[in-house]
Design an enzyme around this catalytic site. Structure first.
Site, PDB file in Angstrom:
ATOM      1  N   ASN A  84     -22.091  17.549  -8.235  1.00 30.59           N
ATOM      2  CA  ASN A  84     -21.228  16.492  -8.799  1.00 30.59           C
ATOM      3  C   ASN A  84     -19.824  17.029  -9.038  1.00 30.59           C
ATOM      4  O   ASN A  84     -19.130  16.603  -9.967  1.00 30.59           O
ATOM      5  CB  ASN A  84     -21.816  15.927 -10.102  1.00 30.59           C
ATOM      6  N   HIS A  85     -19.400  17.972  -8.185  1.00 26.99           N
ATOM      7  CA  HIS A  85     -18.068  18.583  -8.308  1.00 26.99           C
ATOM      8  C   HIS A  85     -17.586  18.922  -6.903  1.00 26.99           C
ATOM      9  O   HIS A  85     -18.146  19.795  -6.232  1.00 26.99           O
ATOM     10  CB  HIS A  85     -18.151  19.848  -9.170  1.00 26.99           C
ATOM     11  N   HIS A 164      27.452 -13.965  -1.009  1.00 24.23           N
ATOM     12  CA  HIS A 164      26.949 -15.000  -1.929  1.00 24.23           C
ATOM     13  C   HIS A 164      26.380 -16.189  -1.154  1.00 24.23           C
ATOM     14  O   HIS A 164      26.352 -17.309  -1.654  1.00 24.23           O
ATOM     15  CB  HIS A 164      28.053 -15.481  -2.884  1.00 24.23           C
ATOM     16  N   SER A 298       1.240 -21.272  14.690  1.00 24.20           N
ATOM     17  CA  SER A 298       0.765 -22.122  13.602  1.00 24.20           C
ATOM     18  C   SER A 298      -0.519 -22.792  14.039  1.00 24.20           C
ATOM     19  O   SER A 298      -0.690 -23.152  15.212  1.00 24.20           O
ATOM     20  CB  SER A 298       1.815 -23.181  13.248  1.00 24.20           C
ATOM     21  N   ARG A 338      -4.528  19.389 -19.630  1.00 21.12           N
ATOM     22  CA  ARG A 338      -5.011  18.700 -18.425  1.00 21.12           C
ATOM     23  C   ARG A 338      -6.033  17.634 -18.787  1.00 21.12           C
ATOM     24  O   ARG A 338      -6.893  17.823 -19.630  1.00 21.12           O
ATOM     25  CB  ARG A 338      -5.670  19.695 -17.452  1.00 21.12           C
TER      26      ARG A 338
END
Length: 457
Positions: A84-85, A164, A298, A338
């Site tokens: 599990n690591h 603009h 479309s 950590r």
């Protein structure tokens, strides 16, 4: 068919070039490489109890990552199912591969005095550096090259500018493409100068176990040399080099990762800007898209040729940037020396890179399918005679003519004017015939300043 994310399902064939860097198997390979290089470096230092390896033994160790394959990966995952690591599983895999060789007397030097984060941070630093150098940057360069081609080809094509959203002094199509070339080139230059920090200093960043076992070894110097070796490990130089960080907690603080992501995010923002501009040019019919036989735009409107590549690119850049922004908020924070919350976040790096890469190739595809509608661009420019008002009032200023700006404002602001209107206006000016002739030479098609020259740079 059963993929959860679009990257691993719908888009996988398009982005699978990133799998050698961001897949789970790739992460395991990089971890194996880091651990193997560390074992070799310990041997070559000759300052610990580890004997010096022969050339054939070094090649055997190197083969563990150079020939890493599906079987290698499965063996690691089998170990992980028990431990599990994931990093411990990598250690056990390497030991298993070496215990039946002449290196069986040295297997306890695998992962010697290290913490998982030593292995992980260097692996991720290499993943980021390699994926950027081999995949991401070359794709960005392709976009820049295509834009530069457009800039040069259409450097003289006059085009209405909009500020603009309103008509403004004319530019050229090529010059507007050159703006993006210059911005992206500069952004890449900044990315090239970025270094990725990496650390090798044990469980709390103090070389505790290293010093406890070999107090006379200069472990800080060893760490520096070990990390820097990855910059010259291959013949091709790294675009983003690794740099030792000697002052850390258990984890490398990830600040340099965020600097990389911020630079990518800025590039992505520039490309969002480009996508939106291209979308508008297509909407105005200044750019047309070359339809591909058999494609549908479309489900109900047969005539449609939608700008889907630019829209797809824009959407994916947005997803990528949202992840890069999250990384920037999350990764600098770690409880005390950590916590593990960064680990699951790092596994999402490939998602951000995947959406970025998908955006890049979608944008490239869009650019490959366009045609510049020169006639329409010129037609729309000629419909806005008011854009030469700036030229006329500026020349009149030069001639000390009274309130020229206000005179042109009265003529043009909020009005539809024609070249004939300007001609009458000029005829009524109290200036010399020579100046009147100069003013009448201005047209929307010719009033582009140095745009052509700028586009040619």
């Amino acid at each position: 068919m059963q993929a959860i994310t679009s990257l691993d399902g719908r888009y996988y064939e398009r982005i699978k070039v990133l799998a050698p860097y961001f897949s789970e198997q790739a992460l395991m390979k990089y971890r194996v490489m880091m651990e193997c290089r560390y074992l070799i470096s310990l041997s070559l230092s000759t300052k610990t109890g580890l004997r010096k390896f022969t050339e054939s033994e070094i090649k055997k160790i190197e083969s563990l990552y150079e020939k890493f394959d599906d079987i290698s990966y499965k063996k690691i995952k089998d170990f992980e199912a028990i431990t599990n690591h994931d990093v411990k599983a990598v250690e056990y895999f390497i030991k298993e591969q070496l215990k039946k060789t002449s290196l069986k007397d040295s297997i306890e030097w695998v992962h010697f005095a290290l913490t998982s984060e030593d292995t992980n941070n260097i692996s991720y630093a290499l993943i980021l550096s390699d994926s950027l150098g081999e995949v991401m940057v070359p794709e960005i360069k392709k976009i820049i090259s295509e834009l530069n081609t457009l800039a040069k080809k259409y450097k003289d094509l006059p085009m209405l500018a909009r500020t603009h959203g309103q008509s403004a002094s004319p530019t050229t199509f090529g010059k507007e493409m050159k703006v993006f070339v210059q911005r992206l080139d500069r952004a890449l230059d900044h990315l090239y100068g970025q270094k990725i920090l990496a650390k090798l200093n044990g469980a709390s960043g103090n070389y505790n176990a290293h010093k406890a076992t070999y107090p006379k070894v200069d472990w800080m110097k060893f760490s520096e040399n070990f990390i820097k070796q990855f910059n010259t490990l291959y013949k091709k130089p790294r675009i983003l080099k690794l740099e030792p960080n000697l002052v850390t907690t258990q984890i490398e603080s990830h600040d340099s990762y965020i600097e990389v992501f911020d630079r990518l995010k800025r590039i992505n923002n520039m490309l969002i800007d480009l996508n939106q501009d291209m979308w508008r040019y297509i909407s105005d019919n200044w750019i047309t898209q070359i339809p591909k036989k058999g494609e549908v735009g479309s489900s109900t409107m047969p005539h449609k040729v939608n700008p889907i590549d630019f829209e797809n690119s824009e959407g994916n850049l947005g997803i990528a940037n949202s992840l890069f922004e999250f990384f920037a908020r999350k990764l600098p924070i770690s409880r005390l020396q950590r916590d593990l919350s960064d680990s699951t976040v790092e596994r999402a790096f490939g998602t951000a890179f995947g959406h970025s890469y998908l955006a890049y190739i979608s944008l490239e595809k869009g650019l490959s399918k366009i045609s510049i509608n020169e006639n329409k661009i010129k037609e729309d420019l000629l419909a806005h005679a008011e854009v030469i008002a700036e030229a006329i009032q500026t020349v009149l200023r030069r001639e000390s003519y009274p309130i020229p700006y206000e005179a042109l404002k009265e003529l043009t602001r909020g009005k539809q004017v024609t070249m004939e209107d300007f001609s009458h206006f000029i005829d009524d000016l109290k200036v010399s015939p020579k100046i009147k002739l100069e003013l009448k030479k201005f047209t929307p098609l010719t009033y582009t300043g140095l745009a052509s020259k700028i586009a040619s740079k």
